[in-house]
Enzyme design. Sequence first.
Site, mmCIF file in Angstrom:
data_model
loop_
_atom_site.group_PDB
_atom_site.id
_atom_site.type_symbol
_atom_site.label_atom_id
_atom_site.label_comp_id
_atom_site.label_asym_id
_atom_site.label_seq_id
_atom_site.Cartn_x
_atom_site.Cartn_y
_atom_site.Cartn_z
ATOM 1 C CE1 TYR A 1 -3.175 -2.971 0.290
ATOM 2 C CE2 TYR A 1 -3.391 -2.469 2.292
ATOM 3 C CZ TYR A 1 -3.820 -3.092 1.346
ATOM 4 O OH TYR A 1 -4.656 -4.537 1.654
ATOM 5 N N PRO B 1 -15.220 -5.091 1.451
ATOM 6 C CG PRO B 1 -15.333 -4.469 3.669
ATOM 7 C CD PRO B 1 -14.420 -4.646 2.713
ATOM 8 C CG LEU B 2 -18.652 -1.098 2.619
ATOM 9 C CD1 LEU B 2 -18.270 0.145 3.253
ATOM 10 C CD2 LEU B 2 -20.108 -1.770 2.756
ATOM 11 C CB THR C 1 -20.315 -0.490 -5.266
ATOM 12 O OG1 THR C 1 -19.161 -0.260 -6.451
ATOM 13 C CG2 THR C 1 -21.579 -0.678 -5.946
#
Length: 260
Positions: A64, A210-211, A215
């Site tokens: 990252y 998870p989202l 979205t």
Amino acid sequence: MTITLPAGTITIAGKTVSRLGFGTMRLTGPGIWGDPADRATALTVLRQAVHTYGITHIDTADAYGPHTVEHLIRDALHPYPERVLIATKVGLARPAPDTWVPHGHPVYLRACVEASLRRLGMDRLELCYLHRIDPDVPLPDQIGTLQALKDEGKIGHIGLSKVTPEQIRTVTNDITVAAVQNVLNMSGDRHDTALELCRDLSIPYVPYRPLDAGTLARQRHIDEGLNWLLRLGNHVAPIPGTSSPEHLRQLVTVVTGGQL
């Protein structure tokens, strides 16, 4: 002051942590590359996650930035509270923005772990995932390197990321897998056969994205998306992420019934 752990608790890598974790990938520049536009806000989000909202499972990776978020975590949270689990991942090279290349050569994996230890200011990575299995390197060589580092005390527990049930079974024949991290959400990735296998093997299952990368980011959909995941089993521990303090507050609110 006692802080309630969001969404209850789960044991990962031998530590009881909040079932709602925090994924840190978005605390970088565009393309998951370089520094965030507002470094002070990124530090604030990390501190609020832990000290304000009681999230004790922080997920990151050397890829990252690359390296950016591990530095941010140290600057925001070190010395780390005993209750907090910092999980990181190794095994993905970053040659350019938005470009991710599996790199599982034993020398590279060992160098990544040593570098993450320095960036995070740790003597041991409590949970270190193999970020991706490199198809060009024998899997036993990749897992064996992480196990050797565990035997040396530089890794506490080993996890797997983006793996199939067959790969999980293969690895668990040789080592203890502390957690599996795969993509799962109620939008575009609703099915993962590894979910049931992890339940059967008593392995914590950590859904990333998870989202669905934003979205499901509107308030009602955050509620539906996170609670859908939490209902899939007590072994499920989602790690939504954000670079916004307000969005972080929303994430915690929907799993605590508004009780902050």
